[in-house]
Scaffold this motif. Structure first.
Motif, PDB file in Angstrom:
ATOM      1  N   PHE A  85     102.301  47.666  27.410  1.00  0.00           N
ATOM      2  CA  PHE A  85     100.988  47.638  26.759  1.00  0.00           C
ATOM      3  C   PHE A  85     100.174  46.436  27.237  1.00  0.00           C
ATOM      4  CE2 PHE A  85      98.353  45.957  23.273  1.00  0.00           C
ATOM      5  CZ  PHE A  85      97.502  47.034  23.062  1.00  0.00           C
ATOM      6  N   VAL A  86     100.815  45.274  27.267  1.00  0.00           N
ATOM      7  CA  VAL A  86     100.122  44.043  27.661  1.00  0.00           C
ATOM      8  C   VAL A  86      99.607  44.143  29.091  1.00  0.00           C
ATOM      9  CG1 VAL A  86     100.432  41.565  28.088  1.00  0.00           C
ATOM     10  CG2 VAL A  86     101.406  42.613  26.033  1.00  0.00           C
ATOM     11  N   MET A 133      96.801  38.285  26.409  1.00  0.00           N
ATOM     12  CA  MET A 133      97.760  38.646  25.367  1.00  0.00           C
ATOM     13  C   MET A 133      99.201  38.466  25.854  1.00  0.00           C
ATOM     14  SD  MET A 133      98.080  42.420  23.675  1.00  0.00           S
ATOM     15  CE  MET A 133      96.361  42.414  23.167  1.00  0.00           C
ATOM     16  N   ARG A 134     100.080  38.005  24.960  1.00  0.00           N
ATOM     17  CA  ARG A 134     101.498  37.844  25.299  1.00  0.00           C
ATOM     18  C   ARG A 134     102.289  39.093  24.930  1.00  0.00           C
ATOM     19  NH1 ARG A 134     103.642  31.912  23.244  1.00  0.00           N
ATOM     20  NH2 ARG A 134     102.962  30.686  25.046  1.00  0.00           N
ATOM     21  N   ASP A 135     103.288  39.413  25.754  1.00  0.00           N
ATOM     22  CA  ASP A 135     104.209  40.475  25.357  1.00  0.00           C
ATOM     23  C   ASP A 135     105.311  39.867  24.484  1.00  0.00           C
ATOM     24  OD1 ASP A 135     106.319  39.402  26.964  1.00  0.00           O
ATOM     25  OD2 ASP A 135     105.555  40.460  28.717  1.00  0.00           O
ATOM     26  N   ASN A 136     106.259  40.697  24.055  1.00  0.00           N
ATOM     27  CA  ASN A 136     107.256  40.239  23.074  1.00  0.00           C
ATOM     28  C   ASN A 136     108.541  39.687  23.691  1.00  0.00           C
ATOM     29  OD1 ASN A 136     108.569  42.534  23.978  1.00  0.00           O
ATOM     30  ND2 ASN A 136     108.551  43.603  22.007  1.00  0.00           N
ATOM     31  N   GLU A 137     108.552  39.477  25.011  1.00  0.00           N
ATOM     32  CA  GLU A 137     109.817  39.113  25.652  1.00  0.00           C
ATOM     33  C   GLU A 137     110.284  37.699  25.317  1.00  0.00           C
ATOM     34  OE1 GLU A 137     109.586  40.089  29.790  1.00  0.00           O
ATOM     35  OE2 GLU A 137     109.548  42.253  29.395  1.00  0.00           O
ATOM     36  N   ARG A 138     109.362  36.767  25.134  1.00  0.00           N
ATOM     37  CA  ARG A 138     109.777  35.418  24.734  1.00  0.00           C
ATOM     38  C   ARG A 138     110.374  35.434  23.326  1.00  0.00           C
ATOM     39  NH1 ARG A 138     107.762  30.700  26.917  1.00  0.00           N
ATOM     40  NH2 ARG A 138     107.251  29.914  24.842  1.00  0.00           N
ATOM     41  N   LEU A 139     109.750  36.195  22.440  1.00  0.00           N
ATOM     42  CA  LEU A 139     110.297  36.309  21.086  1.00  0.00           C
ATOM     43  C   LEU A 139     111.638  37.033  21.095  1.00  0.00           C
ATOM     44  CD1 LEU A 139     107.185  37.119  18.846  1.00  0.00           C
ATOM     45  CD2 LEU A 139     108.448  34.966  19.024  1.00  0.00           C
ATOM     46  N   GLU A 140     111.765  38.008  21.966  1.00  0.00           N
ATOM     47  CA  GLU A 140     113.051  38.705  22.096  1.00  0.00           C
ATOM     48  C   GLU A 140     114.146  37.720  22.506  1.00  0.00           C
ATOM     49  OE1 GLU A 140     115.307  41.468  25.319  1.00  0.00           O
ATOM     50  OE2 GLU A 140     113.117  41.556  25.266  1.00  0.00           O
TER      51      GLU A 140
END
Length: 234
Positions: free
Chosen positions: A32-33, A40-47
């Motif tokens: 999506f990003v 916009m940041r994707d969720n990979e760092r949070l993952e």
């Protein structure tokens, strides 16, 4: 995230974010990003962070609930809880796939149902809760989500626990190998009761159960109690 969807998901999660940006980032898939024209940041760092939070919280929860389990048993149980399949199952219980933002390609290939996408997003959500609310909060949220899974895995582990303990004990002491014999099977097929005789050197006992494995476990449990009282002397 649209406000109504945000409220739906946080209600399922049983946590209301102080900073909604953490949750938004957790639900931004890379596909999506990559299609957006913003920073916009994707969720990979949070993952990445969520993977560490997951391991810590599950380890803590297991030690808290089962203070007598050994390190090896805890490790095996934890690995049964933090794998992709289990995480995807929990994600589905939250309908997490409905809230993830995906690119067109992933949408077309049913990305919302992929175990890998669901499990990664769930780890990112755990990280978001941790960053927003702290450790005690994320522990409470995750303990609630994993409670039934933990009980189920423990129940499955107990089917092998006493036999494994007995086997390790006699091997370490160079003692006689346990020998199990089915003595009887009683009752109709859907409600059988098994009786198993167990011999270990000078020790002999019988165990009963609704399955052969359960009867063997019960016999091994009895023998372990006898060994604890009398010791393994020839």
């Amino acid at each position: 995230m649209i406000h109504n969807l945000y409220l739906q998901f946080t209600k399922k999660l049983q946590y209301l974010f102080k900073n909604k940006d953490f949750l938004d980032e957790a639900l931004h898939h890379r596909s999506f990003v990559n299609e957006q024209n913003t920073a916009m940041r994707d969720n990979e760092r949070l993952e990445f962070l969520g993977d560490a939070v997951l391991s810590l919280v599950i380890s803590h929860a297991l030690m808290k609930r089962y203070p007598d389990l050994k390190e090896g048993d805890l490790t095996v149980i934890r690995s049964s809880l933090v794998n992709e399949r289990q995480l995807a199952c929990i994600a589905r219980s939250l309908n997490l796939g409905d809230y993830i933002l995906l690119g067109k390609g992933e949408e077309q290939t049913n990305g919302r149902e992929k175990d890998s996408i669901l499990s990664d997003a769930l780890e990112a959500v755990f990280a978001a809760v941790y960053l927003d609310g702290g450790y005690d909060v994320v522990f409470k949220v995750m303990e609630s989500l994993f409670s039934e899974k933990i009980d189920s895995v423990i129940s499955e582990s107990e089917e092998h626990y006493y036999k494994s303990q007995l086997q390790e004990l006699v091997q370490a002491a160079h003692y006689s190998t346990p020998f199990y014999t089915v003595i009887s099977e009683n009752g109709p097929d859907h409600e059988k009761t098994f009786v198993v005789e167990l011999k270990v050197g000078k020790f002999t006992t019988r165990g009963t159960g609704k399955s052969k494995k359960k009867a063997e476990q019960n016999a091994a449990k009895i023998i372990l109690g006898e060994i604890e009282k009398k010791g393994l002397k020839s």
